[in-house]
Motif scaffolding. Structure first.
Motif, mmCIF file in Angstrom:
data_model
loop_
_atom_site.group_PDB
_atom_site.id
_atom_site.type_symbol
_atom_site.label_atom_id
_atom_site.label_comp_id
_atom_site.label_asym_id
_atom_site.label_seq_id
_atom_site.Cartn_x
_atom_site.Cartn_y
_atom_site.Cartn_z
ATOM 1 N N ARG B 107 0.812 -1.215 0.000
ATOM 2 C CA ARG B 107 0.000 0.000 0.000
ATOM 3 C C ARG B 107 0.844 1.263 0.000
ATOM 4 O O ARG B 107 0.400 2.303 -0.483
ATOM 5 N N VAL B 108 2.017 1.210 0.609
ATOM 6 C CA VAL B 108 2.833 2.414 0.674
ATOM 7 C C VAL B 108 3.644 2.604 -0.599
ATOM 8 O O VAL B 108 4.195 3.674 -0.839
ATOM 9 N N CYS B 109 3.688 1.567 -1.417
ATOM 10 C CA CYS B 109 4.501 1.631 -2.624
ATOM 11 C C CYS B 109 4.133 2.790 -3.541
ATOM 12 O O CYS B 109 5.012 3.568 -3.937
ATOM 13 N N LEU B 111 2.725 5.517 -2.895
ATOM 14 C CA LEU B 111 3.094 6.749 -2.209
ATOM 15 C C LEU B 111 4.589 7.034 -2.344
ATOM 16 O O LEU B 111 5.000 8.157 -2.649
ATOM 17 N N LEU B 112 5.393 5.999 -2.152
ATOM 18 C CA LEU B 112 6.839 6.189 -2.233
ATOM 19 C C LEU B 112 7.269 6.517 -3.657
ATOM 20 O O LEU B 112 8.159 7.338 -3.868
ATOM 21 N N ARG B 113 6.638 5.850 -4.621
ATOM 22 C CA ARG B 113 6.999 6.156 -6.008
ATOM 23 C C ARG B 113 6.639 7.601 -6.352
ATOM 24 O O ARG B 113 7.396 8.307 -7.013
ATOM 25 N N TRP B 114 5.462 8.040 -5.890
ATOM 26 C CA TRP B 114 5.074 9.423 -6.119
ATOM 27 C C TRP B 114 6.080 10.358 -5.469
ATOM 28 O O TRP B 114 6.501 11.356 -6.051
ATOM 29 N N ALA B 115 6.473 10.032 -4.247
ATOM 30 C CA ALA B 115 7.430 10.872 -3.528
ATOM 31 C C ALA B 115 8.738 10.974 -4.300
ATOM 32 O O ALA B 115 9.326 12.049 -4.415
ATOM 33 N N GLU B 116 9.170 9.843 -4.816
ATOM 34 C CA GLU B 116 10.426 9.835 -5.569
ATOM 35 C C GLU B 116 10.351 10.793 -6.749
ATOM 36 O O GLU B 116 11.303 11.511 -7.047
#
Lengths: 139, 139
Positions: B107-109, B111-116
């Motif tokens: 689920r956090v994936c 989000l992390l990709r967007w953050a990157e």
DNA sequence: CCGAATCCTTGACGATACTG
DNA sequence: CAGTATCGTCAAGGATTCGG
């Protein structure tokens, strides 16, 4: 050595160019900006539309005006929300998500929905864990 | 009054049964369990497969063994990972995600990709913000 | 109404030393 | 190898007061 393998079945995809635990790690980026106690709550609240300071304060009962002010300032600085002052008397200040803020908020939605469905189970598991530990201690 | 409107265009869907800012708020649940400095990093690392204590410690350079131990214990308690002891000499301990932990990590994936992709832009915006503030101060 | 300034408590985290 | 125990630091956050 961590090696440069790129497992195809990992949920983060096979493109794993960043060093996961350096300063450029997206997890670090997210935690640095949203890891505090309130930022996520504020963003979530603003997802419903612009909101004034004291309205937010009432919405998020438990937050102090100092902290609310601090976090709003940080989030504005991060480009996740805008602050609009209307020079009425007294002055009114309205906060709203930027497009970036809205995009970010959308990303956390699936996570929160999952949490809503599964975290109670986790909390239940904790109780079971405690019981098991107590039994192991006494037995 | 917050009203009971259910905006159809909000990213969290129209089903908004939970009180967003009470103890049952999923955002609170997530932050309480993953809001610390390291949990997300550990879960992310374990997404690549089971891992031993000192291996994790080397992976996540900067974490102390005390904190690593604490967070692992908490995550095990939360039912997000398992701890397996093999009675070799010396003993080896291996940590692995549970299905719950894996689901959460998935689920956090996004989000992390967007953050990157977007956080660097945010950091750039911060610099611009600082410049603007400095200019406003001097001018 | 919207915040800034101050003081204070709490606990997360790091460094070091020690155990099995 | 895999921790536990203890001490010290630091910043987040709460309570209160004051200003525009």
């Amino acid at each position: 050595m961590v090696t440069n393998r790129k497992p195809a079945d990992n949920p983060f995809g096979e493109e794993q160019g960043f060093d996961v635990y350096s300063d450029s790690c997206p997890a670090r980026l997210v935690l640095d900006h949203l890891g505090d106690k309130w930022a996520l709550l504020i963003l979530h609240r603003l997802a419903f539309g612009p909101r004034r300071f004291n309205a937010l304060r009432r919405d998020i009962s438990g937050i102090s005006q100092k902290v609310l002010s601090q976090v709003l300032k940080r989030l504005e600085r991060d480009g996740l929300l805008t602050r609009t002052v209307t020079p009425t008397v007294p002055v009114t200040v309205e906060y709203a998500l930027t497009q970036m803020g809205a995009q970010l908020t959308e990303r956390v939605c699936p996570l929160l929905r999952w949490a809503e469905d599964n975290m109670p189970a986790i909390l239940g598991a904790q109780d079971a864990y405690d019981v098991k530990q107590a039994a192991a201690g006494t037995g």
